[in-house]
Enzyme design. Structure first.
Site, mmCIF file in Angstrom:
data_model
loop_
_atom_site.group_PDB
_atom_site.id
_atom_site.type_symbol
_atom_site.label_atom_id
_atom_site.label_comp_id
_atom_site.label_asym_id
_atom_site.label_seq_id
_atom_site.Cartn_x
_atom_site.Cartn_y
_atom_site.Cartn_z
ATOM 1 N N LYS A 73 35.623 20.628 -13.891
ATOM 2 C CA LYS A 73 36.309 20.658 -15.176
ATOM 3 C C LYS A 73 37.809 20.535 -14.954
ATOM 4 C CE LYS A 73 36.531 23.484 -19.395
ATOM 5 N NZ LYS A 73 36.018 24.711 -20.054
ATOM 6 N N SER A 143 33.746 24.275 -24.305
ATOM 7 C CA SER A 143 34.770 23.313 -23.946
ATOM 8 C C SER A 143 34.450 22.509 -22.690
ATOM 9 C CB SER A 143 36.108 24.034 -23.744
ATOM 10 O OG SER A 143 36.016 24.950 -22.653
ATOM 11 N N SER A 167 31.753 28.460 -23.353
ATOM 12 C CA SER A 167 32.117 27.084 -23.028
ATOM 13 C C SER A 167 31.356 26.448 -21.887
ATOM 14 C CB SER A 167 33.623 26.991 -22.749
ATOM 15 O OG SER A 167 34.358 27.204 -23.925
#
Length: 438
Positions: A73, A143, A167
């Site tokens: 990420k 996210s 997330s």
């Protein structure tokens, strides 16, 4: 089957047995990225040359992650690589050193493919620039949407995400993969861009529970097993909150999975979730001021470089008082005490991960059968946030699809540092589902 579709455990065994080389595996995953990226947009950057060089340079096998292609990420620092948090605010930023987790994975032989998209600075539940792997017209979830989509599409064998209110688990559930939010503080976060330091977690997104255990084992430095029987396991089934305002297809699939646990020897225990009326207020009361404090300087100097939805939330944090924040902290302390008592009665809680599957991109609200209207972001965070507030580990496992063919996730929660029982239970759910499918 393409090598890009292998689970981590399958790919690891193939490399260990010399049936596949790391270079061959990386090449097939890079080919998959080239195929799917134009429609899915899971990655901020892909560094194919670096991935090929890392794979070619690997020598003696270092362990189960040796030669395994991964995505990180775009909050996770890798030396010499941009960490943009999918934001114009970070344009041109390059990390000076590896985050602890990146260094651990590199030492274990994992091969970095690139950085995956996040909702800007992890402050959202949809990751709007990325599209759902099952249906690109639907949201990816956030996210950690890029990480979940990459794994689901075969564009990474595993990935790391972060989880502040769900997330990791939300996008994993919406894309039909496994997501693990470990116990708060179990995995180090130095070198990882923060959203809310008292709620943030780092964890793996994988295709199977066994794969999640393999990644977790490297990140905590000790082996985590998924084997074992469920006889005597006490599974808490919430009678409130977790099944309120939930899509019927989601409830049906989750309750069926819970039934499989009982068939495997687990004891189902009816439980009541404590202090539910304060959960969402506490989540926002902690997250919003902490996020605003982190962004204080850039919010004043380059406010126009934030996306509108994120900027609004950051500005809202400036209106919260110290008293608001302290009240949220007190509420969290009480919740942790109540959840400690709850886990004296049960070993695992079982519930939906999210109340609905992936909505069409751009949809802002959902209307429930009782006529109530809820923001999509509030709906997606509602069932995942309790684990962040209390710090308990939580796992999402795919348990079926809705009538539109969109994935449904079962969420399992355990007491702090209960990752072993969590993964054992999740693995049993996977096996039961495969047995039924046959």
């Amino acid at each position: 089957m393409s090598l890009a579709d292998l689970t981590l455990a399958e790919a690891s065994a193939a490399i260990r047995d010399r049936r596949v080389s790391p270079v061959e595996l990386v090449e097939e995953v890079l080919a998959r990225i080239a195929e799917v990226e134009p429609r899915l947009h899971a990655y901020v950057t892909v560094d194919a040359d670096r991935a090929r060089a890392e794979a070619a340079a690997l020598g003696e096998i270092r362990g189960p992650l040796h030669g395994i292609p991964m995505g990180l990420k775009d909050l996770i620092d890798v030396a010499g690589t941009a960490t943009t948090a999918s934001s114009q605010v970070r344009a041109g930023h390059r990390a000076e050193r590896d985050s602890t987790v990146a260094a651990q994975l590199k030492a274990a032989g994992a091969v970095l493919l690139g950085k995956t998209h996040t909702h800007e600075f992890a402050y959202g539940l949809t990751t709007p620039q990325t599209h759902n792997a099952r249906n690109p017209s639907r949201v990816a979830g956030g996210s950690s949407g890029g990480s979940a989509v990459a794994v689901a599409a075969g564009a990474a064998t595993f990935a790391l995400g972060t989880d502040t209110g769900g997330s990791i688990r939300v996008p994993a559930a919406l894309n039909g993969v496994v997501g693990l939010k470990p116990t708060y503080g179990l995995i180090p976060r130095d070198g990882v861009t923060s959203l809310s330091w008292s709620l943030d977690h780092v964890g793996p997104i994988t295709r199977t529970v066994e794969d999640a255990a393999l990644v977790l084992s490297v990140l905590i430095g000790q082996s985590v097993s998924v084997g074992g029987e469920l006889a005597g396991l006490r599974v808490g089934v919430p009678g409130n909150y977790y099944f309120d305002r939930v899509d019927p297809a989601v409830e049906t699939a989750v309750r069926e999975a819970i039934g499989h646990l009982e068939e495997l020897g687990a004891e189902l225990v009816d439980v009541e979730i404590p202090m539910t009326r304060y959960l969402q207020a506490t989540q926002w009361g902690l997250m919003v001021p902490e996020a605003t404090a982190y962004h204080e300087r850039s919010l004043r100097t380059v406010p126009d470089q934030y996306a509108a939805d994120v900027r609004i939330l950051l500005e809202a944090g400036e209106l919260m008082t110290a008293g608001d924040y302290l009240r949220a902290q007190r509420a969290r302390t009480l919740m942790r005490q109540e959840w400690t008592r709850l886990f004296e009665r049960v070993d695992v809680l079982a519930a939906p991960t999210v109340p609905m599957t992936a909505v069409p991109a751009g949809q802002e609200t959902v209307t429930w059968s009782d006529g109530s209207v809820e923001a999509v972001s509030d709906a997606y965070v509602r069932l995942s946030a309790p684990a962040n507030i209390t710090g308990v580990p939580a796992l999402t496992v795919p348990v079926g699809d809705d009538p539109d063919g969109l994935p449904i996730g079962l969420q399992l929660l355990a007491r702090p540092h209960g990752e072993s029982v969590l993964l054992r239970t999740g693995h049993a759910v996977e096996r039961a589902r495969l047995t039924v499918a046959r």
